[in-house]
Each structure stands twice: as C-alpha cells, then as structure tokens.
Scaffold this active site. Structure first.
Site, PDB file in Angstrom:
ATOM      1  N   GLY A 470      -1.964  23.279  42.456  1.00  0.00           N
ATOM      2  CA  GLY A 470      -2.045  22.825  41.072  1.00  0.00           C
ATOM      3  C   GLY A 470      -1.975  23.978  40.093  1.00  0.00           C
ATOM      4  O   GLY A 470      -2.025  23.795  38.873  1.00  0.00           O
ATOM      5  N   PRO A 613       1.750  32.512  30.539  1.00  0.00           N
ATOM      6  CA  PRO A 613       0.661  32.019  29.685  1.00  0.00           C
ATOM      7  C   PRO A 613       0.469  30.510  29.766  1.00  0.00           C
ATOM      8  O   PRO A 613      -0.643  30.027  29.558  1.00  0.00           O
ATOM      9  CB  PRO A 613       1.103  32.425  28.279  1.00  0.00           C
ATOM     10  CG  PRO A 613       2.092  33.516  28.462  1.00  0.00           C
ATOM     11  CD  PRO A 613       2.766  33.257  29.784  1.00  0.00           C
ATOM     12  N   GLU A 686     -10.652  31.193  38.478  1.00  0.00           N
ATOM     13  CA  GLU A 686     -12.072  30.818  38.483  1.00  0.00           C
ATOM     14  C   GLU A 686     -12.841  31.281  37.247  1.00  0.00           C
ATOM     15  O   GLU A 686     -13.889  30.745  36.918  1.00  0.00           O
ATOM     16  CB  GLU A 686     -12.724  31.348  39.768  1.00  0.00           C
ATOM     17  CG  GLU A 686     -11.774  31.032  40.899  1.00  0.00           C
ATOM     18  CD  GLU A 686     -12.263  31.229  42.291  1.00  0.00           C
ATOM     19  OE1 GLU A 686     -13.190  30.543  42.692  1.00  0.00           O
ATOM     20  OE2 GLU A 686     -11.678  32.069  42.991  1.00  0.00           O
TER      21      GLU A 686
HETATM   22 MO1  MOS Z   1     -11.670  28.857  45.468  1.00  0.00          MO
HETATM   23  S1  MOS Z   1     -13.547  28.157  45.491  1.00  0.00           S
HETATM   24  O1  MOS Z   1     -11.888  30.449  45.740  1.00  0.00           O
HETATM   25  O2  MOS Z   1     -10.660  27.941  46.303  1.00  0.00           O
END
Ligand code: MOS
Length: 719
Positions: A470, A613, A686
């Site tokens: 994704g 971006p 993340e």
């Molecule tokens: Mo992620 S929790 O590093 O797939």
C-alpha cells in the site's frame, strides 16, 4: 549519478501511483483473489480455551458433512513439520500449533478442516467436537500467574540505555514529573484477511500469500517443512494491508502446504476476521513509569523510563522502545529498563512503529506534563532540549531536523495563538484543545539486489523481490529508473512481490524504500556504465544487469543471508540515524456530553530524501490518522476470566471513518543526509503515527484540564 539527480532535483518528483488504476478498478489481484485450478478449501478450528490441552477430538459428525476431504489435527500431523514456539515479529508470528495437544492461548489453531467448498469446510469445522482439559488462564498484567522477566537478564544483546545518575539528579531537581501510562492491545486488522494458498508441482511448493517478506516466508516455510528453499516459491504481488502483521512466517502457511500435499490439490485458506485476532500477531499492551526532572529554565536533568510489555508463554517477543525515548532529548542522566510479562496469550508482533507508538506516547505525554509544571510552552520545552549528539553514546546524529519540524509545524498550525491555560479556548459548547508532540523513528537500510533489463527499443524492466503493501513501492522504483536513465515512465515496467526475483528484505521497519531504491539505483548506474563503454550497447540485444547493493556497515554475506530469508540491518557505531517530526492536533470536547472530535492535524517531518511526495504524504497521513485512532478509539477488549478477545470484528473494534478525521496536513521538511545511505533516504512508513497518540492526549488535556494516561481516551474518561 543517482545522487547527482537528487541534488539537481530530478529525483523525487510528484507522481501518481502507477498501480492506482488497477487498484481502483479491481484488476489488481491480491493473493487470495488469484485463481487456482480445482482448489480445496480450508477452515480453521481454533481453541475455545486459553490454557490446557486437547483430551480428545470427536470428528465423526464433521467427517459426515458432504464434501469434507480431510481433517488435520496433532494426531495425524505429528512429525510432518515443525513450527517451533517462535519469537514473533520478523522471524515468527502466532504461537506454535498442531505439534502437540498443548494449548497456549485462546484461538490457537487446533485443527484444519479441508473440503470441496468453503461452506462445507466451515460447516464441518463447527461440527468438530473437542474435549478440553482446561486450566485457569492468565490474561495479562495483574492476572494471577503473570510472570515478569527483565530483558537484560534473558537476552545478551539487549541493553537498557543509561547514562549518568538519574536517581540522584531526580532527587535533586527543581521541577519533576512522576507518572504511569498504559497502552492497550491493538490488532492490525488489514482489509485483506489472513490468507494462504498452497499447491505442489511434484516436489515444488508454490505459496500465494500476502507477505511483507517473500524471501523470509520462503525460507521459513522451507525450514518448517524440512525442505530446500529452492523448492519453495512465494507469490505476493499485492498485499491488502499488513502494518507488521505479515512480516513473519506463521504456522498456518506450513499447515496449508501440508494439507495441499495430503489432498493432492491446491488448498486455499482465508481465515475469518475473528480468527485473524489469534492466528496472527497484534500490538501488546504496555505499561510505563516515566520520571522527568528539569531545571527551572526547562533543561532536562533526569529521564527515567521503565516499560513492561505483554508477551506469550513460550516467546520473548518485545519492542523495547526506550532505545528511542532515551535519545530524543539532551539529558545527562538517563535510566531505562524494559521487562516482558508472560501470559496465556498469542505471541504479539510488530505493528506500525512497534516501539515508537507505545513508548513515545508515554514520554511525550510526560513532556507535556513537565511543560505544565514548568509553566512553559510545550514547543519551547522541546526546543531547549534539542541535541545534535546522542545523550547515551555521545555520537552525533547523522542529521536531525527536529527544530525545523517544530518551526514549520507550529507555524502551519497557528500554535502562536494558543492560550496556555487548560480549558481556556472554546467555540460555543465546544472546548478547544491544542496539543503537540515530537516524533522520531530509526532510519535503517538493508542490503538488497535488483535485476534491470534495458530493451533496444528504449524500455526498461525491473525485477525485485520488493513488496507493495500500500506504500507505492512500484511507483518510486519506476520514478527512480525514469529519472536516472531518462526513460519515460510509460516505458518502464516493474515486477515485485515474488521470491523468484532478487531479494529486497522486509517491507517493514521503515527500511524498504532505502533498501530497494539504493539497489535499483546501483543497477541503473551499472547500466549507464555499460552503455557508456560501448559504441553499440544493444548489439547483442537487451542489456541485463543484476546488481547487489551492500550498504556501508552491512555484513559481507548480507545478500546471501537475504536469499536464506534473514533480514539485514546496517549497524553504525559512529552515528545515530533517525528521522524526526513534530505533530500537532486540535481536539474539541463537548462541554456537556464530552464527545471528542478531531477537526485538525498538522505534521511536519524531515526524513531525508523523499522519493515521491505523493506517496510519502499518503504514508505520513495514514500514520497520523492511525495515531488519532489509537489515541481515541482502538482497543482489543479482553475477557480477563477466559483470557479471550471480545471485540473480534470491525463493528466492535473501533477505527475512525472519514467523518472522524478533519483536515490532515503533512509538511515535508527538506533534509539532506549523506550518511544514512547513498540516496539519503530515511523512510516514512512509521514516523507519522509516533507522536500522534500523545499530541491528541495532550490536546485533550489542554481542552479539559484532565490528564488521561491510559489509552484509548474515550468520553467516559472525561465525565
Ligand atoms: Mo512494520 S510494524 O515495521 O511492518
């Protein structure tokens, strides 16, 4: 070459996803959509008790269902394969299954029913009768039988970051905070259910399964089935959400492979939503004790962070977030410790920003509490405690743009108009709260390899065992090739998601873009060199390049290890490598009903080179929205008497819908880092979630004057 392209701005263009059309038209085939000939269907039977063993199965009624082909239990699979009680995370997932009658947790796979149709398999699965010898189970923290272990005592590699003498400094400090925090269990709930399809061609096994690490899954299953990885192929072209839940090799894949062998036809498993809560991993609940001390002008003098994490009985899985919280701010005296607490639960695993999400909630809420105690603006408190060197080891950060993120974020949010006093801003019946937090996430890179074919007619074709979970992986690969070799995007094709392609490691840990792009860039450079050294480079037809990228600091056999399914992470003793961000939230709390709304989010992030971006902003926005979700909605509820999850469906497991999220602004702060890797990529997968939990909680405090230290913050906490 690729570096020059970044410097002159030709890398990192805005580009729409090249797989977008396929995804919105439904022609993108996810593993469980991909047709196989004459499949049999598997349905899992899972344990109804959390601890004990199976005394006996009664299978006559199940076997009598028309279309049933076979039923796998420990009695008939013993010795056929080995799925050790595994460590969770990258190298494993759900707890062991089917080796013995032992039951480690509620919802453990105890039998697999195979039938001609899904409906027959399901009907028969419900007719499997199990005679359990059940024992009292331990649900989690504070349950009888929970056992605690300090990580430093059970793992040689674990180090609790420490510096100076935090205890003395805390005792002597002018201003201090001492508080406890809690984050709940959460489940990934990717839209695509946990699936596995296996079929055999002679001695060769093909696995179709959504995965974040095709080479890891290949090697893991080969090990479990005692086969050569060369005889296993994993296909995972698209992945319908993962977030950490598909990084490891769980027991179910080998089970389905074994089933396919027994019935001599392809077997397809699509676990139910409820089963997904126990046959895969989750984010464990955590506890934190944070003590902060500062001088009157706001400089930190002591930081103490102790964390506890739930894990299963057989595994030592943990996320250990004090590695990051000990390094966010300048502080001469730091003491941290992480412990795990074993309970009768399935093994947890990575879930988006595994250490950052829970640990940074604790630290960044405590920082807000410290700002209140100091009567200081929370942004200013972060500013005065910025540091260019790691407070634990004294080494510099490879680059660190926290201040720039604070500046840009605060300006875009309009932070200067904030009134300091809680409950001092309102709009009619709505109390307005503005909160903020810092974010940081490690910038890793691993070794990777890529194949690049240049056609005489001017096209390029890339093959790499990378993953599209994704994130837009194909799009950044195609963009990089286009920019580096000056080939139009339409003439570039990218193939990913197969263990038949060169390995690219895990799509996890915010490591994938850096690992993949640096390998593809290397292939492009070699292609250019090949062409430059020849008058007629296409005389012999297409040019084929196989390039391996071994980043500085990688182990020399990292590529070989990748083929064997072992992920590689570069170690750097001379620098700390992190991406940074600053996150801001506006909440509105209704004065009478205490309903909580979140009309506005701003995040400013500096993560080195941004390859695209468009897709980077989507990643960060998704993380921010998830942060709101974690702060206000998400919790896997547990029946503590039975150690059983209760809300195992998307009606009762709350997540935000579009109407719950107002504006969400993502600011990409320019940053150049020549140390993290040649292309300067830090990763954005993340970072977006890391500060958001605390930013929202701090905004709730600012709106109401109520400090909530347990997530999620639901309206009943504000009554
Ligand atoms: Mo992620 S929790 O590093 O797939």
């Amino acid at each position: 070459m690729a570096e020059a392209a970044i410097a002159n701005g030709s890398i990192g263009k805005m580009r729409s996803r090249i797989d977008g059309r396929r995804k919105v038209t439904g022609s993108a085939l996810y593993p469980s959509d991909t047709a196989v000939a004459n499949p049999a269907y598997a349905f899992l039977v899972t344990s109804a008790v959390a601890k004990g063993h199976v005394r006996a199965f009664h299978l006559n009624a199940a076997r009598a269902v028309r279309g049933v082909l076979d039923i796998l239990t420990y009695e008939n699979t013993k010795g056929a394969f080995e799925t050790q009680p595994n460590p969770g995370g990258a190298s494993g997932g759900a707890t062991t299954t089917l080796e013995s009658p032992r039951i480690w947790h509620d919802g453990q796979i105890i039998a697999v029913v195979l039938a001609d149709s899904y409906e027959a398999a399901r009907e028969a699965a419900y007719k499997v009768e199990v005679d359990y010898a059940s024992e009292t189970a331990t649900a989690g923290f504070d349950s009888a039988g929970a056992t605690e272990q300090a990580l430093a005592q059970i793992s040689e590699s674990h180090e609790d970051p420490r510096a100076g003498n935090a205890e003395n400094a805390f005792a002597a400090a002018a201003v201090k905070i001492d508080a406890h925090y809690y984050t709940p269990p959460q489940h990934h709930n990717p839209l695509e259910l946990f699936d596995t399809t296996c079929f055999w061609t002679g001695n060769k096994l093909t696995i179709q399964e959504a995965s974040q690490f095709v080479h890891g899954l290949r090697a893991g299953v080969a090990r479990q089935l005692n086969m050569s990885p060369d005889d296993v192929q994993v296909e995972s072209r698209f992945v319908g959400g993962a977030f950490g839940s598909r990084g490891g090799t769980t027991a179910r894949t080998a089970l389905i492979a074994l089933a396919a062998k027994r019935v001599n036809r392809p077997v397809r498993l699509v676990a139910t939503r409820a089963q997904g809560f126990t046959v895969a991993t989750y984010r464990a609940e955590t506890r934190h004790h944070v003590k902060l001390a500062a001088s009157r002008d706001g400089h930190l003098t002591a930081l103490v962070h102790e964390g506890w994490e739930i894990t299963s009985r057989p595994a030592n899985y943990n996320v250990s977030g004090t590695e990051a919280t000990a390094r966010l701010y300048a502080c001469p005296n730091v003491w941290t410790k992480v412990s795990i607490v074993h309970a009768d639960r399935n093994t947890p695993g990575f879930m988006r920003a595994p250490p950052g999400t829970p640990y940074m909630f604790a630290l960044e809420t405590a920082m807000d509490e410290l700002a209140v105690a100091l009567a200081m603006d929370p942004v200013d408190l972060r500013r005065v405690n910025d540091t260019k060197t790691d407070p634990i080891k004294g080494v510099p950060f490879s680059s660190r743009s926290l201040i720039e993120c604070l500046d840009r974020g605060a300006k875009a949010f309009g932070w200067a108009k904030r009134k300091r006093e809680p409950a001092s801003m309102r709009d009619g019946d709505w109390l307005i709260g503005w909160g903020m937090a810092s974010a940081l996430y490690p910038a890793h890179i691993g070794a990777a390899a890529a194949r690049l074919v240049l056609e005489p007619i001017g096209g390029a074709h890339v093959q790499i065992g990378a993953h599209e979970i994704g994130t837009g992986t194909e799009t950044i690969i195609a963009g990089l090739v286009s920019d580096t070799l000056d080939i139009p995007l339409q003439k570039i094709s990218v193939e990913i998601g197969s263990s038949e392609f060169p390995p690219a490691g895990l799509s996890a840990g915010s490591i994938h873009a850096a690992s993949v792009c640096n390998a593809v860039a290397k292939a492009c450079e070699q292609a250019k060199a090949r062409m430059a050294g020849s008058n007629d480079p296409f005389a012999a037809g297409a040019i084929e390049i196989y390039a391996e990228n071994l980043p500085e600091g990688a182990s020399p056999d990292a590529i070989k290890k990748l083929y064997a399914g072992q992920p590689s992470f570069v170690e750097d003793d001379k620098h700390q490598r992190y991406a940074f961000g600053a996150q801001f939230a506006e909440v509105r709390v209704h004065e009478l009903t205490r309903e909580i709304r979140v009309p506005r989010l701003v995040g400013a992030f500096a993560a080195g080179t941004i390859m695209n971006p468009v897709t980077a902003k989507s990643q960060l926005m998704g993380g921010m929205i998830w942060g709101v979700s974690a702060a206000l909605l998400e919790e896997t509820e547990i029946d503590r008497r039975a150690a059983r999850y209760i809300n195992t469906n998307l009606a009762d497991y709350l997540i935000p819908v579009n109407a719950d999220i107002g504006s969400c602004e993502v600011i990409l702060v320019p940053e150049e880092d020549r140390i993290v890797n040649r292309l300067g990529i830090k990763g954005v997968g993340e970072l977006g979630i890391v500060g958001m939990n605390a930013a929202v909680a701090n905004a709730v405090y600012h709106a109401t004057g109520k400090r909530i230290r347990d997530l999620p913050i639901r309206l009943e906490a504000l009554l």
